[in-house]
Design an enzyme around this catalytic site. Structure first.
Site, PDB file in Angstrom:
ATOM      1  N   TRP A  47       0.852  -1.186   0.000  1.00  0.00           N
ATOM      2  CA  TRP A  47       0.000   0.000   0.000  1.00  0.00           C
ATOM      3  C   TRP A  47       0.883   1.229   0.000  1.00  0.00           C
ATOM      4  CZ3 TRP A  47      -2.574   2.853   4.570  1.00  0.00           C
ATOM      5  CH2 TRP A  47      -3.360   3.906   4.066  1.00  0.00           C
ATOM      6  N   GLU A  86      12.348  10.558  -2.568  1.00  0.00           N
ATOM      7  CA  GLU A  86      12.692   9.202  -3.035  1.00  0.00           C
ATOM      8  C   GLU A  86      11.788   8.765  -4.182  1.00  0.00           C
ATOM      9  OE1 GLU A  86      14.787   6.565  -1.482  1.00  0.00           O
ATOM     10  OE2 GLU A  86      15.819   7.966  -0.171  1.00  0.00           O
ATOM     11  N   HIS A 143      16.309   4.784  -3.076  1.00  0.00           N
ATOM     12  CA  HIS A 143      15.949   4.910  -4.484  1.00  0.00           C
ATOM     13  C   HIS A 143      16.770   6.009  -5.140  1.00  0.00           C
ATOM     14  CE1 HIS A 143      12.545   3.173  -2.368  1.00  0.00           C
ATOM     15  NE2 HIS A 143      12.193   2.594  -3.498  1.00  0.00           N
ATOM     16  N   LYS A 170      16.653  -2.821   0.569  1.00  0.00           N
ATOM     17  CA  LYS A 170      16.074  -2.682  -0.768  1.00  0.00           C
ATOM     18  C   LYS A 170      16.717  -1.517  -1.503  1.00  0.00           C
ATOM     19  CE  LYS A 170      12.002  -1.154  -3.275  1.00  0.00           C
ATOM     20  NZ  LYS A 170      10.824  -0.285  -3.183  1.00  0.00           N
TER      21      LYS A 170
END
Length: 251
Positions: A47, A86, A143, A170
């Site tokens: 989400w 990001e 990111h 990640k």
């Protein structure tokens, strides 16, 4: 590579677990997508709360995530507020970002919580500890939508995430050349081979990097995002193709 065990899932074992993003703006649309996704061949739903039109209302956020948890049945729920810095939809102050994370933990609904590496800053270890106390696994993310840093920097960043206690480091980076895609894949393999304390999630974005979203089992990325009709990042591949290719490349 170590596994993260949540519900009936072992993240880091076998073919990469597939994540479907929800990027709808209203509670009704979010829950409609959740009901649809609960029947699809995927493991986890993310989400993206930064798309939520009522993101400034703690009560609305709590209500929506509670309903999401019910609608998704046994699928994993990853809750993410992707900040503007990001690549997300909204900008939050540091206190606002921390308040959002704490609100999600208080709901006891998320299986995984995305915590941005640079946004959290020095608060990261404490936030990870608080998430673990709440029984929530942490996806620590970074990111770069402009470039792909060198492999050594990618590895260093993921190791820092591990050292802060994150369950799933990640990285998502943008390639400018084919060599950039190889740098991301090499960094992923290095993490799997030399730093297997946690699984990792990595991807090279855009059309050029799409192959990285499909070769996770070979190189060591434990989860991948698929496009169920509306992508949340450049280069996401459709769900049907993702499942077909992951099965074909299964080791």
């Amino acid at each position: 590579m170590s596994c993260v065990n949540i519900r009936s899932y072992r993240i880091g074992e076998g073919r990469p677990k597939v994540i479907l993003p929800i990027v709808e703006r209203t509670e009704a649309a979010i829950l409609e997508k959740a009901a649809q996704f609960s029947t699809l061949l995927a493991d986890c739903v993310e989400w993206r709360a930064d798309w939520f039109e009522s993101f400034q209302s703690p009560a609305a956020i709590a209500r929506c995530v509670q309903k999401l948890r019910v609608a998704l049945r046994d699928k994993l729920l990853l809750v993410t507020f992707r900040t503007k810095a990001e690549g997300g939809e909204r900008a939050l102050s540091h206190p606002e970002y921390l308040a959002f994370l704490h609100l999600i933990l208080d709901t006891d609904c998320a299986d995984l919580l995305d915590i941005e590496f640079f946004t959290a800053g020095a608060d990261l270890p404490k936030l990870v500890e608080q998430a673990h106390s709440a029984g929530v696994a942490v996806v620590c993310s970074s990111h770069d939508f402009a470039k792909t840093p060198p492999r050594a920097e990618l590895v260093h960043r993921m190791v820092q995430m591990q050292q802060a206690g994150a369950d799933l480091p990640k990285l998502a980076v943008m390639p400018q050349t084919r060599t950039d895609v190889l740098e991301l894949l090499a960094a992923t393999a290095e993490m799997a081979d030399r730093h297997p304390e946690t699984p990792v999630i990595t991807m090279s974005m855009g059309a050029l990097g799409a192959v990285s979203r499909l070769a996770g089992e070979t190189f060591g990325s434990a989860m991948t995002f698929a496009n169920p009709g509306q992508a949340s990042a450049p280069g996401q591949v459709s769900l049907n193709i993702v499942n077909e290719v992951l099965n074909a490349l299964h080791l």
